[in-house]
Design an enzyme around this catalytic site. Structure first.
Site, PDB file in Angstrom:
ATOM      1  CG  ASP A  31      68.892  48.346 -10.395  1.00 34.75           C
ATOM      2  OD1 ASP A  31      69.628  47.883 -11.288  1.00 34.75           O
ATOM      3  OD2 ASP A  31      67.982  47.675  -9.865  1.00 34.75           O
ATOM      4  CG  ASN A  80      77.145  44.435 -11.397  1.00 37.36           C
ATOM      5  OD1 ASN A  80      76.918  45.420 -10.690  1.00 37.36           O
ATOM      6  ND2 ASN A  80      76.192  43.580 -11.727  1.00 37.36           N
TER       7      ASN A  80
END
Length: 259
Positions: A31, A80
């Site tokens: 991340d 995503n």
């Protein structure tokens, strides 16, 4: 001078892990790529995805050197792929093809690739590249396994596992009552995207976020969790070694005393 001090510190951390209990399987949420790019002054924050994808191979190398033979990496969730802008998703998928899948196929890489997720949400070219990498690395000796979680969501994985189990039982002629009477956690686990591979001992998330975001919800129920404040492309070897040191400390603390 800073780099010299860092190398010395890394050497000291490694020395402290010589007799420590290390995880056999490390899972990582990669991340903070876009925030790292902004922090570094890039005009286009999506540049962070390229640096993050390339960094995957360096981190895998650290694991191999320490004898950690199982890695699972969270590359992209279903959201995503479905909800971000088309240009960003196309860029990310090209990186998966060119920076992740293709290098893993090359001679010299020790890793066998596995894919976990809904590959039907991926572009055809990305799905094809990952399939080629899986097929091309399947017979590698050495026992190093790298699982890429892409098009992944933990709740969807569990739902898909139950659905697969029900379909299999129905094909065998079982009734719904039969299935309900003998369904077990192991039976569901065998039908997960990662079925047949061990659960992670340690889950690391970079970027400072303190949540799982749907990653390995079933598999990580007994895992140690480690949250690191640095962004993924800036995740250094010393950060990784600190995570392993923390894991070793925790597992030592909960180990039953000898009788």
């Amino acid at each position: 001078m800073v780099e010299v001090i860092r190398r010395l510190y890394a050497r000291r951390l490694r020395a402290g892990l010589v007799d420590a209990t290390l995880p056999r399987h490390v899972a990582m949420v990669m991340d903070g790529n876009r925030r790292w790019a902004r922090q570094m002054g890039f005009d286009d924050p999506s540049v962070g995805h390229r640096y993050g994808a390339a960094h995957l191979h360096e981190v895998a190398g650290w694991c191999a050197e320490l004898g950690i033979r199982q890695i699972t990496l969270f590359v992209a969730s279903v959201d995503n792929v479905r909800k971000r802008g088309s240009a960003e998703v196309a860029h990310l998928m090209r990186l998966v093809e060119e920076v992740i899948a293709e290098p893993l196929r090359r001679p010299g890489s020790p890793w066998r690739l596995h894919v976990a997720g809904r590959t039907d949400v991926l572009p055809d070219s990305t799905r094809h590249a990952l399939k080629l990498a899986e097929d091309g690395t399947r017979d590698r000796a050495g026992g190093f396994d790298l699982t890429v979680a892409i098009g992944y969501d933990g709740r969807t994985e569990i739902a898909d596992a139950v659905r697969r189990l029900l379909h299999r039982e129905a094909e065998a002629g079982a009734t719904l009552t039969d299935v309900a009477d003998r369904i077990t956690a192991d039976a569901i686990g065998a039908h997960l995207y990662t079925g047949g591979r061990p659960a992670p001992d340690l889950v690391i998330r970079t970027s400072g976020e303190r949540r799982m975001s749907g990653f390995l919800l079933w598999q990580a129920v007994h895992s140690e969790l480690y949250f690191c404040d640095v962004y993924w492309p800036g995740f250094r070897e010393v950060d990784f070694l600190r995570a392993l040191r923390t894991y070793a400390t925790r597992t030592h603390a909960v180990r039953p005393s000898p009788r």
